[in-house]
Design a protein around this motif. Structure first.
Motif, PDB file in Angstrom:
ATOM      1  N   THR B 135     -13.038   2.393   6.760  1.00  0.00           N
ATOM      2  CA  THR B 135     -12.607   1.447   7.157  1.00  0.00           C
ATOM      3  C   THR B 135     -12.508   1.865   8.885  1.00  0.00           C
ATOM      4  O   THR B 135     -12.709   0.885   9.780  1.00  0.00           O
ATOM      5  N   LEU B 136     -12.054   2.924   9.092  1.00  0.00           N
ATOM      6  CA  LEU B 136     -11.987   3.576  10.718  1.00  0.00           C
ATOM      7  C   LEU B 136     -13.555   3.243  11.088  1.00  0.00           C
ATOM      8  O   LEU B 136     -13.516   2.956  12.292  1.00  0.00           O
ATOM      9  N   LYS B 137     -14.353   3.763  10.418  1.00  0.00           N
ATOM     10  CA  LYS B 137     -15.854   3.580  10.887  1.00  0.00           C
ATOM     11  C   LYS B 137     -16.226   2.113  11.230  1.00  0.00           C
ATOM     12  O   LYS B 137     -16.990   1.946  12.068  1.00  0.00           O
ATOM     13  N   HIS B 138     -15.876   1.159  10.528  1.00  0.00           N
ATOM     14  CA  HIS B 138     -15.717  -0.188  10.816  1.00  0.00           C
ATOM     15  C   HIS B 138     -14.969  -0.727  12.022  1.00  0.00           C
ATOM     16  O   HIS B 138     -14.814  -2.113  12.064  1.00  0.00           O
ATOM     17  N   GLY B 139     -14.382   0.157  12.515  1.00  0.00           N
ATOM     18  CA  GLY B 139     -13.482  -0.408  13.422  1.00  0.00           C
ATOM     19  C   GLY B 139     -11.917  -0.913  13.455  1.00  0.00           C
ATOM     20  O   GLY B 139     -11.526  -1.653  14.042  1.00  0.00           O
ATOM     21  N   GLU B 140     -11.282  -0.466  12.306  1.00  0.00           N
ATOM     22  CA  GLU B 140     -10.070  -0.621  12.074  1.00  0.00           C
ATOM     23  C   GLU B 140      -9.142   0.520  11.486  1.00  0.00           C
ATOM     24  O   GLU B 140      -9.854   1.190  10.682  1.00  0.00           O
ATOM     25  N   TYR B 141      -7.871   0.345  11.773  1.00  0.00           N
ATOM     26  CA  TYR B 141      -6.972   1.269  11.119  1.00  0.00           C
ATOM     27  C   TYR B 141      -6.746   0.547   9.712  1.00  0.00           C
ATOM     28  O   TYR B 141      -7.245  -0.427   9.393  1.00  0.00           O
TER      29      TYR B 141
END
Lengths: 127, 303
Positions: B135-141
């Protein structure tokens, strides 16, 4: 009424399944074995510390909850749809539901809420 | 893209990773000494996260130190000590300093350590932490709040091919792969038959080549650490004959080295295996000897 349902649920599920009142029951998908009885409260399978005899890393006298879940899923006459859910990635626990009735949360679909960042990821999240 | 990710994604080369020592007092000075031994040999070095439930310098600080010393860090994150908020903060903090490789672990229980009275957290479990990393890698917390730009991340996990239920371990690999893991560092395994079955299972599940399998071997000086692992580390079983071959040897130190070399070669021969992780309990010349015996050539240090 809400408290009454939660009390009845706990009276039934406590002695039978060792229910820990997480409020988001996944028993059906884990071979009718409550994962909250794992000392690490793991919802997605056994850790790497399972002992050679199949017992728990933390409580050496207890069989690993996930070994029991796996065995029951394989061998108990449970509905196929339940067995198929065994390998699903179960989302993190919503700690706000602790102590509430999972029956109520099931019928209101409250137990299916996940945070936006989790919900948006696909099954093949990283690929 | 990290060097580790490049090698595992764009080449067919075997990668070699090592476990960095836990750091306590004089951490930076010691880190330099440890780093010097690893320079030129390894594609990634694991910054551990309170190994065996003992407090040490943090995984974030260690990963940054490794990076600053010219090695490529692989930051381990366990689920035992911190909740999801703190785990996200650690990843984002390490990412600020250029740490790109992350490995999600459940972690030993607090009862394995020297502060068994501590509260265990396990807010997330291992597969959930892998998914959180994605999820972080895809730009979201986790909340859905945007991160722009998204952190550069290469995500890994661990698995124990030698712990029951053996047949289920491959299904866990599939689960971790689906959650976003691209590489898998394995727990030390002294049962060659179990590693063989595990790797064959990963292959028949269609996952060989999709998730890089990196088994672990450990360099020990004699039979004592073998006894310790067998008796005191849940999830590691060392067969009697493997202990006996070291214990009864005329030169236990040499026998222990040859045992490690044999396990290393065997592991590298398995399908889906893309490298080897080395835990060095010896701190002697056998680390270089092992790498040379496995056909590695030490790379010139560029820093």
């Amino acid at each position: 009424m809400t408290t009454f349902i939660a009390t009845v649920e706990h009276l039934v599920k406590g002695p039978v399944w060792g229910c820990q009142d997480c409020g988001q029951c996944v028993l059906h998908s884990t071979g009718m074995t409550c994962p909250m009885n794992c000392p690490k409260t793991l919802r997605n399978g056994p850790c790497g510390g399972v002992r050679e005899n199949g017992n728990c890393e933390v409580k050496p006298e207890m069989q690993c909850v996930w070994l029991k879940a796996y065995d029951r899923t394989e061998n108990w006459p449970l509905p196929k749809t339940w067995k198929a859910e065994y390998n699903h990635l179960r989302p993190p626990v919503d700690n706000r539901l602790k102590g509430t009735s999972s029956w109520k949360n099931f019928f209101t679909k409250r137990d299916r809420w996940t945070p936006a960042g989790w919900a948006k990821s696909t099954d093949e999240a990283g690929h | 893209m990290s060097t580790l990710e490049h090698k595992l994604t764009n080449t067919t080369e075997m990668v070699f990773t090592a476990e960095f020592h836990s750091l306590d007092g004089n951490g930076l000075e010691k880190a330099k000494k440890y780093a010097d031994r690893f320079q030129g040999w390894f594609d990634g070095v694991n910054a551990t996260d309170n190994t065996a439930a003992h407090a040490h310098a943090s995984n974030v600080a260690t990963a940054i130190a490794i990076k600053q010393l010219g090695l490529e860090p692989i930051m381990q994150i366990v689920c035992r000590d911190k909740n999801r908020l703190a785990q996200q903060a650690d990843i984002m903090g390490a990412s600020m300093f250029g740490v790109e490789n992350f490995v999600a672990l459940t972690g030993d229980d607090v009862t394995a350590g020297d502060e068994p009275e501590a509260r265990r957290v396990f807010d997330l479990d291992g597969p959930q932490l892998v998914r959180l990393m994605s999820t972080l890698k895809h730009g979201e917390y986790m909340s859905g709040r945007k991160i722009d730009p998204a952190p550069q991340m290469f995500i890994g996990a661990v698995e124990n091919p030698a712990a029951p239920p053996f047949e289920y371990r491959v299904e866990r690999v599939a689960k971790k792969y689906a959650a976003g893991a691209k590489f898998l560092q394995l727990q030390i395994c002294y049962h060659q038959d179990r590693l063989e079955k595990f790797c064959a299972g990963v292959k028949s599940a269609g996952l060989a080549g999709k998730i890089a399998i990196i088994p672990t071997v450990v360099l020990v000086k004699g039979p004592r650490p073998l006894h310790f692992m067998h008796n005191s580390v849940p999830g590691i079983d060392v067969p009697e004959d493997q202990i006996a071959r070291v214990e009864k040897a005329a030169d236990p130190s040499e026998a222990a080295y040859l045992q490690t070399l044999e396990f290393a070669r065997h592991a590298l021969d398995q399908p889906g295996v893309r490298g080897l992780h080395i835990t060095d309990f010896r701190n002697d010349e056998t680390l270089e000897r092992l790498m040379s015996d496995l056909g590695r050539v030490r790379q010139a240090v560029t820093t």
